[in-house]
Design a protein around this motif. Structure first.
Motif, PDB file in Angstrom:
ATOM      1  N   PHE A  48       1.147 -14.126  -5.997  1.00 45.01           N
ATOM      2  CA  PHE A  48       0.407 -12.973  -6.505  1.00 45.01           C
ATOM      3  C   PHE A  48       1.363 -11.931  -7.082  1.00 45.01           C
ATOM      4  O   PHE A  48       2.425 -11.669  -6.508  1.00 45.01           O
ATOM      5  CB  PHE A  48      -0.398 -12.309  -5.379  1.00 45.01           C
ATOM      6  N   THR A  49       0.967 -11.343  -8.185  1.00 40.92           N
ATOM      7  CA  THR A  49       1.673 -10.190  -8.751  1.00 40.92           C
ATOM      8  C   THR A  49       0.647  -9.127  -9.112  1.00 40.92           C
ATOM      9  O   THR A  49      -0.315  -9.415  -9.837  1.00 40.92           O
ATOM     10  CB  THR A  49       2.483 -10.565 -10.004  1.00 40.92           C
ATOM     11  N   THR A  50       0.840  -7.920  -8.598  1.00 40.02           N
ATOM     12  CA  THR A  50      -0.037  -6.787  -8.929  1.00 40.02           C
ATOM     13  C   THR A  50       0.640  -5.915  -9.980  1.00 40.02           C
ATOM     14  O   THR A  50       1.811  -5.523  -9.823  1.00 40.02           O
ATOM     15  CB  THR A  50      -0.358  -5.961  -7.670  1.00 40.02           C
ATOM     16  N   GLU A  76       0.466  -1.505   0.446  1.00 39.18           N
ATOM     17  CA  GLU A  76      -0.576  -2.445   0.851  1.00 39.18           C
ATOM     18  C   GLU A  76      -0.372  -3.807   0.198  1.00 39.18           C
ATOM     19  O   GLU A  76      -0.436  -4.853   0.855  1.00 39.18           O
ATOM     20  CB  GLU A  76      -1.951  -1.885   0.487  1.00 39.18           C
ATOM     21  N   LYS A  77      -0.113  -3.803  -1.122  1.00 39.13           N
ATOM     22  CA  LYS A  77       0.054  -5.063  -1.851  1.00 39.13           C
ATOM     23  C   LYS A  77       1.344  -5.771  -1.454  1.00 39.13           C
ATOM     24  O   LYS A  77       1.387  -7.002  -1.360  1.00 39.13           O
ATOM     25  CB  LYS A  77       0.016  -4.806  -3.356  1.00 39.13           C
ATOM     26  N   ASP A 102      -1.128   8.308  -3.310  1.00 39.13           N
ATOM     27  CA  ASP A 102      -2.087   7.214  -3.516  1.00 39.13           C
ATOM     28  C   ASP A 102      -1.440   5.941  -4.061  1.00 39.13           C
ATOM     29  O   ASP A 102      -1.665   4.858  -3.507  1.00 39.13           O
ATOM     30  CB  ASP A 102      -3.226   7.678  -4.423  1.00 39.13           C
ATOM     31  N   PRO A 103      -0.634   6.003  -5.125  1.00 36.02           N
ATOM     32  CA  PRO A 103       0.042   4.773  -5.567  1.00 36.02           C
ATOM     33  C   PRO A 103       0.986   4.214  -4.503  1.00 36.02           C
ATOM     34  O   PRO A 103       1.132   2.999  -4.381  1.00 36.02           O
ATOM     35  CB  PRO A 103       0.811   5.215  -6.815  1.00 36.02           C
ATOM     36  N   SER A 104       1.610   5.102  -3.719  1.00 32.80           N
ATOM     37  CA  SER A 104       2.486   4.646  -2.657  1.00 32.80           C
ATOM     38  C   SER A 104       1.711   3.791  -1.660  1.00 32.80           C
ATOM     39  O   SER A 104       2.167   2.709  -1.247  1.00 32.80           O
ATOM     40  CB  SER A 104       3.117   5.838  -1.934  1.00 32.80           C
ATOM     41  N   ALA A 105       0.529   4.267  -1.281  1.00 29.88           N
ATOM     42  CA  ALA A 105      -0.306   3.514  -0.337  1.00 29.88           C
ATOM     43  C   ALA A 105      -0.728   2.170  -0.924  1.00 29.88           C
ATOM     44  O   ALA A 105      -0.717   1.140  -0.236  1.00 29.88           O
ATOM     45  CB  ALA A 105      -1.535   4.338   0.033  1.00 29.88           C
TER      46      ALA A 105
END
Length: 298
Positions: free
Chosen positions: A141-143, A191-192, A184-187
């Motif tokens: 997976f890549t986000t 998570e990913k 928010d992006p940090s979270a």
């Protein structure tokens, strides 16, 4: 026979390489008058012409909800490739104006659409980011996250401030858009990463990405991401036509090594920002191709 073999080898190499294009579009064009038609044609030239697999755009400046269907960006680009999907994030408010400053977009088509297993946007509905997750063989997976970080002096930031202030009364949220942008992006990234994903974060950061001590670079370093073009080629050129700093860039986890990277000239870019291009081996991005059929994910 040699020419035929050379062509076959070139085609196989292209299949194993993915191209990602990143740029601030500074208002997504529509085709109702000459200026916007020209900009739309230039956007098509830089994306389709460069055979990009994934395009990340920032500052599209559109309130998608109130924009007529035939003028929506997704409608204007849907015939550019097979299975074209353009996903957008923008500030969701009560405004009925078509213009809404800021916002991000991710465009996928053909094989990138086929490998997209998840797609979501800014959890605060401020138009700061949206993302897709690609899935390949052996659960690789890549986000990929498209971001826009406005300056405090910009209208986008003022709109975000007003929106968060209004919501504070019901959500008990005392954080400013600036603090939320990092939190928010940090979270999301953490998570990913905990799920085993590689991460790509790209867009307009409105910060000096050549300065290792800039707020953005320190933030990304804390998450174990690095700016991939600076790592491979050293400091980059200014990315705004009237600027002196590299404010647009691409960060990634160590599992994403780029093959090549390019800064597209201002005259070939479809806005006042210099667009950026990277190529990544398919094995790095998705492990390997699955059947290129469009999944039921819109």
């Amino acid at each position: 026979m040699m020419n035929r073999n050379n062509t076959r080898n070139k085609n196989n190499k292209q299949k194993n390489i993915w191209k990602i294009l990143v740029g601030n579009v500074n208002s997504f064009p529509h085709d109702q008058d000459g200026t916007n038609r020209y900009k739309l044609d230039k956007l098509k030239e830089v994306t389709v012409g460069r055979e990009a697999d994934i395009i990340l755009m920032s500052e599209h400046n559109k309130n998608i909800e109130v924009t007529p269907y035939w003028l929506r960006p997704a409608t204007l680009v849907k015939r550019w490739w097979k299975n074209t999907i353009l996903r957008a994030s923008y500030l969701v408010s009560e405004s009925k104006a078509r213009f809404e400053p800021g916002g991000t977009m991710i465009l996928t088509h053909t094989r990138s659409t086929a490998h997209t297993c998840q797609a979501e946007e800014d959890n605060q509905q401020l138009g700061r980011w949206n993302y897709i997750t690609l899935r390949g063989k052996r659960e690789k997976f890549t986000t990929i996250i498209s971001v826009y970080r406005p300056l405090k002096t910009q209208e986008t930031y003022a709109r975000q401030t007003a929106y968060t202030a209004k919501r504070r009364k019901t959500l008990d949220n005392e954080q400013s858009p600036e603090l939320l942008w990092y939190a928010d992006p940090s979270a999301l990234i953490k998570e990913k990463m905990a799920q085993g994903h590689d991460i790509i974060v790209a867009g307009d950061f409105n910060d000096d990405l050549n300065d290792s001590m800039s707020k953005t670079n320190k933030f990304m370093t804390s998450l174990k991401l690095r700016e991939v073009l600076n790592e491979k080629y050293g400091k980059g050129p200014p990315t705004h036509i009237r600027g002196t700093k590299k404010i647009d860039g691409i960060f990634a986890t160590k599992g994403i090594d780029i093959e090549t990277g390019k800064y597209i000239s201002f005259d070939k870019s479809p806005s006042d920002h210099r667009w950026i291009e990277i190529t990544v081996r398919e094995s790095r991005l998705i492990g390997g191709a699955q059947n290129d059929l469009c999944p039921p994910l819109l």
